[in-house]
Design a protein around this motif. Structure first.
Motif, mmCIF file in Angstrom:
data_model
loop_
_atom_site.group_PDB
_atom_site.id
_atom_site.type_symbol
_atom_site.label_atom_id
_atom_site.label_comp_id
_atom_site.label_asym_id
_atom_site.label_seq_id
_atom_site.Cartn_x
_atom_site.Cartn_y
_atom_site.Cartn_z
ATOM 1 N N GLY A 111 44.367 52.789 33.893
ATOM 2 C CA GLY A 111 43.655 54.198 33.142
ATOM 3 C C GLY A 111 44.175 53.497 31.479
ATOM 4 O O GLY A 111 43.970 52.844 31.493
ATOM 5 N N ASN A 112 44.149 54.599 30.637
ATOM 6 C CA ASN A 112 43.640 54.651 29.367
ATOM 7 C C ASN A 112 44.706 53.477 28.861
ATOM 8 O O ASN A 112 44.064 53.048 28.395
ATOM 9 N N HIS A 113 46.028 52.868 28.933
ATOM 10 C CA HIS A 113 46.972 52.225 29.071
ATOM 11 C C HIS A 113 46.235 50.846 28.669
ATOM 12 O O HIS A 113 46.868 49.967 27.957
ATOM 13 N N GLU A 114 45.565 50.517 30.018
ATOM 14 C CA GLU A 114 45.164 49.760 30.560
ATOM 15 C C GLU A 114 43.974 48.916 30.094
ATOM 16 O O GLU A 114 43.819 48.038 29.193
ATOM 17 N N SER A 115 43.520 49.902 29.695
ATOM 18 C CA SER A 115 41.962 50.660 28.475
ATOM 19 C C SER A 115 42.027 50.312 27.438
ATOM 20 O O SER A 115 41.832 49.561 26.517
ATOM 21 N N LYS A 116 42.888 50.150 26.856
ATOM 22 C CA LYS A 116 43.254 50.570 24.787
ATOM 23 C C LYS A 116 44.099 49.193 24.756
ATOM 24 O O LYS A 116 43.559 47.811 23.594
ATOM 25 N N ALA A 117 44.977 47.917 25.801
ATOM 26 C CA ALA A 117 45.658 46.853 25.898
ATOM 27 C C ALA A 117 43.651 46.045 25.645
ATOM 28 O O ALA A 117 43.586 44.581 25.306
ATOM 29 N N GLY A 118 42.664 46.531 26.625
ATOM 30 C CA GLY A 118 41.545 45.752 27.063
ATOM 31 C C GLY A 118 40.937 45.434 25.847
ATOM 32 O O GLY A 118 39.637 44.626 25.421
ATOM 33 N N LEU A 119 41.022 46.445 24.810
ATOM 34 C CA LEU A 119 39.967 46.091 24.051
ATOM 35 C C LEU A 119 40.293 44.922 22.742
ATOM 36 O O LEU A 119 41.070 44.748 22.398
ATOM 37 N N ALA A 120 38.795 44.150 22.483
ATOM 38 C CA ALA A 120 38.954 43.031 21.776
ATOM 39 C C ALA A 120 40.195 43.058 20.633
ATOM 40 O O ALA A 120 40.914 42.023 20.129
ATOM 41 N N ASP A 123 45.778 44.307 19.709
ATOM 42 C CA ASP A 123 47.201 43.439 19.713
ATOM 43 C C ASP A 123 47.780 43.483 20.735
ATOM 44 O O ASP A 123 48.266 42.125 20.943
ATOM 45 N N SER A 124 47.003 43.869 21.592
ATOM 46 C CA SER A 124 47.664 43.568 23.406
ATOM 47 C C SER A 124 47.204 43.413 24.143
ATOM 48 O O SER A 124 47.340 42.671 24.612
ATOM 49 N N TYR A 125 46.125 42.393 23.550
ATOM 50 C CA TYR A 125 45.002 41.726 24.038
ATOM 51 C C TYR A 125 44.858 41.180 24.620
ATOM 52 O O TYR A 125 44.946 41.031 26.226
ATOM 53 N N LEU A 126 45.379 39.706 24.639
ATOM 54 C CA LEU A 126 45.404 38.956 24.892
ATOM 55 C C LEU A 126 47.300 38.532 26.620
ATOM 56 O O LEU A 126 46.980 37.894 27.499
ATOM 57 N N ALA A 127 47.977 39.446 26.154
ATOM 58 C CA ALA A 127 48.836 39.781 26.969
ATOM 59 C C ALA A 127 48.001 40.797 28.057
ATOM 60 O O ALA A 127 48.545 40.556 29.034
ATOM 61 N N TYR A 128 47.115 41.068 27.640
ATOM 62 C CA TYR A 128 46.340 41.925 28.877
ATOM 63 C C TYR A 128 45.467 41.312 29.279
ATOM 64 O O TYR A 128 45.275 41.178 30.503
ATOM 65 N N GLN A 129 44.700 40.710 28.576
ATOM 66 C CA GLN A 129 44.007 38.979 30.176
ATOM 67 C C GLN A 129 44.471 38.710 30.536
ATOM 68 O O GLN A 129 43.856 37.825 32.131
ATOM 69 N N GLN A 130 45.759 38.442 30.352
ATOM 70 C CA GLN A 130 46.535 37.957 31.359
ATOM 71 C C GLN A 130 47.203 38.215 32.477
ATOM 72 O O GLN A 130 47.218 38.381 33.590
ATOM 73 N N TYR A 131 47.473 39.591 32.011
ATOM 74 C CA TYR A 131 47.895 40.681 33.401
ATOM 75 C C TYR A 131 47.470 40.917 34.166
ATOM 76 O O TYR A 131 47.477 41.116 35.188
ATOM 77 N N ILE A 157 35.311 52.541 55.365
ATOM 78 C CA ILE A 157 36.272 53.427 53.820
ATOM 79 C C ILE A 157 35.309 51.863 52.497
ATOM 80 O O ILE A 157 35.228 50.859 53.016
ATOM 81 N N ARG A 158 34.786 52.983 51.785
ATOM 82 C CA ARG A 158 34.343 52.174 50.114
ATOM 83 C C ARG A 158 35.038 52.889 49.124
ATOM 84 O O ARG A 158 35.702 53.869 49.330
ATOM 85 N N VAL A 159 36.032 51.949 48.952
ATOM 86 C CA VAL A 159 36.799 52.329 47.782
ATOM 87 C C VAL A 159 35.979 51.968 46.605
ATOM 88 O O VAL A 159 35.838 50.724 46.037
ATOM 89 N N SER A 160 35.500 53.321 45.318
ATOM 90 C CA SER A 160 35.264 53.066 44.338
ATOM 91 C C SER A 160 36.524 53.088 42.954
ATOM 92 O O SER A 160 37.335 53.660 43.043
ATOM 93 N N GLY A 161 36.422 52.314 41.754
ATOM 94 C CA GLY A 161 37.318 52.687 41.087
ATOM 95 C C GLY A 161 36.513 53.034 39.547
ATOM 96 O O GLY A 161 36.088 51.735 39.503
ATOM 97 N N VAL A 162 36.723 54.044 38.901
ATOM 98 C CA VAL A 162 36.593 54.349 37.753
ATOM 99 C C VAL A 162 37.405 53.353 36.528
ATOM 100 O O VAL A 162 38.318 54.250 36.646
ATOM 101 N N GLU A 163 36.094 52.803 35.592
ATOM 102 C CA GLU A 163 37.172 52.846 34.540
ATOM 103 C C GLU A 163 36.432 53.801 33.519
ATOM 104 O O GLU A 163 35.248 53.359 32.766
ATOM 105 N N LEU A 164 37.294 54.923 32.681
ATOM 106 C CA LEU A 164 36.183 56.215 31.781
ATOM 107 C C LEU A 164 36.636 55.510 30.507
ATOM 108 O O LEU A 164 37.252 55.015 30.208
ATOM 109 N N PRO A 165 35.480 55.820 30.000
ATOM 110 C CA PRO A 165 35.071 55.508 28.461
ATOM 111 C C PRO A 165 37.487 56.195 27.848
ATOM 112 O O PRO A 165 37.069 57.469 27.900
ATOM 113 N N LEU A 166 37.448 55.688 26.530
ATOM 114 C CA LEU A 166 39.023 56.065 26.223
ATOM 115 C C LEU A 166 38.276 57.420 25.494
ATOM 116 O O LEU A 166 39.395 57.660 25.268
#
Length: 303
Positions: A111-120, A123-131, A157-166
């Motif tokens: 979701g958008n909270h994971e996408s934000k945390a995953g930005l290089a 401040d949450s980047y390292l914690a997100y990588q571990q998560y 079944i085919r399950v697809s997951g989209v990570e939308l641009p922020l």
């Protein structure tokens, strides 16, 4: 004047106490749909927007509700966490690990909270990588612009997951996803499978259907925070008034979109006539000669 102030104070106190109690509860909402792709009955659990909330110690009430339903698939369309609250990521991880002990496939997309945390530069980047690394270690199938094929009760079944641009989540304006954006991120949808799509933002329901999702699951809007019975939600998290796709079941060109009210909140901890919910969708076989898929809302229970 003193009497008026006293009455207002009592009303405010009652409201705050009611909200405090309301945020400790969730409801179970069940839907049914029919699909020509289904060979047998399949039950799907949808866990959305947990935001590190807990329902009982170790989320035992929420986990038990999932167990009781005995789903064949568990879908998580994003926002298990709140970006900046890295000290609470463990709550989301513990629940995800518990879901993986149920011996059914668990699929997740950001979701958008994971996408934000995953930005290089977050401040949450390292914690997100571990998560994310731990999610995968526990057995969660993380699908960010990826797809996975499997067979459940004889149904391909085919399950697809989209990570939308922020950029899709910017507040104060109508969200925009470029035409053809889904195909660029995911490729083409499958016509040979029951095509399921995890897509956090529900605003693009028409595009999910046009892409070819037989069944799309979304969250993000939290039901609009405040809902007026018979009218719907007042405002989306993007501050868009009366969002069309707030919560519930929608049919777009014969395809199904299910939008969860979510299980947690963040920033504005408000739920008025808009209780948190855990969704279950039962997909049943349908004779090909009967035409398009359709579905009905069956029942709701409070936990």
């Amino acid at each position: 004047m003193d009497v008026l102030i006293g009455i207002i104070s009592v009303i405010v106190i009652i409201y705050l106490l009611w909200q405090r109690q309301e945020l400790t509860k969730f409801q179970v909402t069940q839907y049914e749909m029919e699909s020509i792709q289904a060979s047998g009955e399949i039950k799907i659990a949808v866990v959305s927007d947990l935001h590190c909330f807990t329902y009982g110690k170790g989320n035992e009430r929420l986990l038990q509700a999932v167990k009781n339903a005995a789903p064949d698939l568990i879908l998580i369309p994003g926002d298990l966490i709140v970006t900046a609250k890295t000290q609470k990521y463990g709550i989301a991880l513990d629940f995800a690990r518990a879901l993986c002990t149920l011996s059914v496939p668990v699929f997740f997309s950001n979701g958008n909270h994971e996408s934000k945390a995953g930005l290089a530069d977050s401040d949450s980047y390292l914690a997100y990588q571990q998560y994310e690394r731990k999610l995968r270690q526990y057995g969660v199938k993380v699908l960010n612009n990826e797809s996975c094929e499997l067979s459940v009760r004889g149904t391909a079944i085919r399950v697809s997951g989209v990570e939308l641009p922020l950029s899709c989540y910017k507040k104060g304006r109508k969200p925009v996803l470029e035409e053809g954006g889904l195909s660029c991120l995911l490729g083409t949808a499958s016509k040979r499978h029951l095509q399921i799509l995890l897509a956090h933002h529900p605003a693009f329901a028409e595009q999910y259907a046009a892409w070819g999702a037989d069944l799309a699951v979304c969250g993000h809007n939290h039901g609009g925070l405040v809902s007026i019975p018979g009218l719907g939600s007042i405002v989306s998290p993007q501050f868009v008034p009366f969002p069309k796709y707030d919560a519930g079941e929608f049919t777009v060109d014969g395809r199904k979109i299910y939008i969860s009210r979510g299980l947690g909140t963040h920033t504005f901890h408000i739920r008025v006539f808009n209780r948190a919910e855990l969704l279950f969708i039962t997909v049943k076989p349908k004779n090909k000669s009967m035409g398009e898929c359709y579905g009905t809302d069956s029942k709701t229970g409070v936990l």
